[in-house]
Design a protein around this motif. Sequence first.
Motif, PDB file in Angstrom:
ATOM      1  N   TYR A   1      45.400  41.491  52.295  1.00  0.00           N
ATOM      2  CA  TYR A   1      45.633  40.498  51.737  1.00  0.00           C
ATOM      3  C   TYR A   1      47.003  41.361  50.972  1.00  0.00           C
ATOM      4  CZ  TYR A   1      41.794  38.794  53.715  1.00  0.00           C
ATOM      5  OH  TYR A   1      40.497  38.009  54.870  1.00  0.00           O
TER       6      TYR A   1
ATOM      7  N   ASN B   1      48.993  41.258  47.077  1.00  0.00           N
ATOM      8  CA  ASN B   1      48.242  41.333  46.021  1.00  0.00           C
ATOM      9  C   ASN B   1      48.600  39.927  45.284  1.00  0.00           C
ATOM     10  OD1 ASN B   1      46.332  42.447  43.643  1.00  0.00           O
ATOM     11  ND2 ASN B   1      48.180  44.034  43.157  1.00  0.00           N
TER      12      ASN B   1
ATOM     13  N   PRO C   1      44.985  36.577  36.063  1.00  0.00           N
ATOM     14  CA  PRO C   1      44.040  36.778  36.165  1.00  0.00           C
ATOM     15  C   PRO C   1      43.635  37.391  35.178  1.00  0.00           C
ATOM     16  CG  PRO C   1      45.414  38.264  37.321  1.00  0.00           C
ATOM     17  CD  PRO C   1      46.443  37.092  37.223  1.00  0.00           C
TER      18      PRO C   1
ATOM     19  N   TRP D   1      44.337  36.425  47.379  1.00  0.00           N
ATOM     20  CA  TRP D   1      43.165  36.730  46.456  1.00  0.00           C
ATOM     21  C   TRP D   1      42.743  35.269  47.221  1.00  0.00           C
ATOM     22  CZ3 TRP D   1      46.162  36.773  41.066  1.00  0.00           C
ATOM     23  CH2 TRP D   1      46.596  38.271  40.623  1.00  0.00           C
TER      24      TRP D   1
ATOM     25  N   ASP E   1      38.001  40.613  38.229  1.00  0.00           N
ATOM     26  CA  ASP E   1      38.799  40.753  39.196  1.00  0.00           C
ATOM     27  C   ASP E   1      38.806  39.599  40.222  1.00  0.00           C
ATOM     28  OD1 ASP E   1      38.997  43.176  41.837  1.00  0.00           O
ATOM     29  OD2 ASP E   1      38.100  41.045  42.869  1.00  0.00           O
ATOM     30  N   PRO E   2      40.037  39.375  40.451  1.00  0.00           N
ATOM     31  CA  PRO E   2      40.774  37.741  40.922  1.00  0.00           C
ATOM     32  C   PRO E   2      39.848  37.336  42.193  1.00  0.00           C
ATOM     33  CG  PRO E   2      42.662  39.309  40.851  1.00  0.00           C
ATOM     34  CD  PRO E   2      41.536  40.349  40.457  1.00  0.00           C
ATOM     35  N   VAL E   3      39.418  38.020  43.388  1.00  0.00           N
ATOM     36  CA  VAL E   3      38.868  37.917  44.295  1.00  0.00           C
ATOM     37  C   VAL E   3      37.040  37.890  43.199  1.00  0.00           C
ATOM     38  CG1 VAL E   3      37.445  38.420  46.530  1.00  0.00           C
ATOM     39  CG2 VAL E   3      40.148  38.359  46.101  1.00  0.00           C
TER      40      VAL E   3
ATOM     41  N   GLN F   1      40.969  35.783  50.925  1.00  0.00           N
ATOM     42  CA  GLN F   1      40.479  36.970  50.598  1.00  0.00           C
ATOM     43  C   GLN F   1      39.334  35.747  50.182  1.00  0.00           C
ATOM     44  OE1 GLN F   1      40.902  40.622  48.501  1.00  0.00           O
ATOM     45  NE2 GLN F   1      38.655  41.472  49.318  1.00  0.00           N
ATOM     46  N   SER F   2      39.238  35.203  49.159  1.00  0.00           N
ATOM     47  CA  SER F   2      38.482  34.740  48.917  1.00  0.00           C
ATOM     48  C   SER F   2      37.442  33.717  49.374  1.00  0.00           C
ATOM     49  CB  SER F   2      38.582  34.353  46.881  1.00  0.00           C
ATOM     50  OG  SER F   2      38.299  34.798  45.892  1.00  0.00           O
TER      51      SER F   2
ATOM     52  N   THR G   1      31.593  41.900  45.529  1.00  0.00           N
ATOM     53  CA  THR G   1      32.673  41.434  45.756  1.00  0.00           C
ATOM     54  C   THR G   1      32.130  42.682  44.160  1.00  0.00           C
ATOM     55  OG1 THR G   1      31.719  39.749  44.445  1.00  0.00           O
ATOM     56  CG2 THR G   1      33.211  38.953  46.360  1.00  0.00           C
TER      57      THR G   1
END
Length: 230
Positions: free
Chosen positions: A124, A126, A163, A131, A204-206, A134-135, A198
Motif C-alpha cells: 500500500y 503511504n 492524519p 491508507w 495511525d491513519p489505518v 489498506q483499511s 491495527t
Amino acid sequence: MSQRTPSGHSRSTLTKNQKFSIAGVATLGAAALAFSIVPGSSDDARTAQTEALGARSAAWAAPADAHASVSKQQANASKRAKDAAAKAAADKKAADEAAAKKKAEDERKVKQAASRSAARKPVYANNLDGWIRQSLDIMKSKGIPGSYEGLHRNIMRESTGNPNAKNGWDINAQNGTPSIGLLQVIQPTFTAYHVDGTSTNIYDPVANITAAANYAADRYGSIDNVNGAY
C-alpha cells in the motif's frame, strides 16, 4: 590278577575317524590274507577282495564326506548372512535417501508457499489512497461494511486528509477528549472500537479509519450512511 597300566601312560578313547580307519585297515588285511592263502583264486575270491577294498575306501571316505558337508553348510550360512546384511544396508540407504528427499521437498513447498504469500501480499502506498485501500482490506476481513467513496468523502470533510488533524475547539475538546486523526475520532471511541491487527495509536491513519468505520457501522449501519458530523 588284574593288570595295571604302566606309569606315565593312559588309555585314550578312539575317535570316530580312528575307528573308521582301523576298521578299513582290518577289512583290507582280511581280504589280502584270503587272497594270499588261495593262490590262483576263483572269481569269487577276487570279488571278495574287491568288495573289501571298496569297504576300506568307504570307511576312509565317510569322515571326509561329512566334513565336506559341514563345511558346505557353513559356507552357505555365511553367504546367507552376508546377503542379508547387504540387503539390510541397501534398504536403510534407500530409506534414508527417501527421507532426505521428502524433507527437501517439504522445505521446497514451504518456501514456495511463503514466496506465493509474499507475492500476494499487497503493498500500500503511504498516502491517503493507500491508507483507505489498506483499511478496506482489513474491514473486509473483519466484516465491517464501507466503501472507498464513503471513507474518502467523510475523511475529506473531517480532516481534509490530514492524519495529524486535531480539533481543539469543539465540545469534545472542551470535555478534554479532542477529535483526532483522519476521521476525527475521540480517544474513548477509538479504544472501544479499535480493530485487532491495527496500531493502538489513534494518529495511525489505518487504525483511525478502521476504528471510525467500525463505530459508524455500529451506529449507522455503515460509514457510507454518514454525511455529516457523527
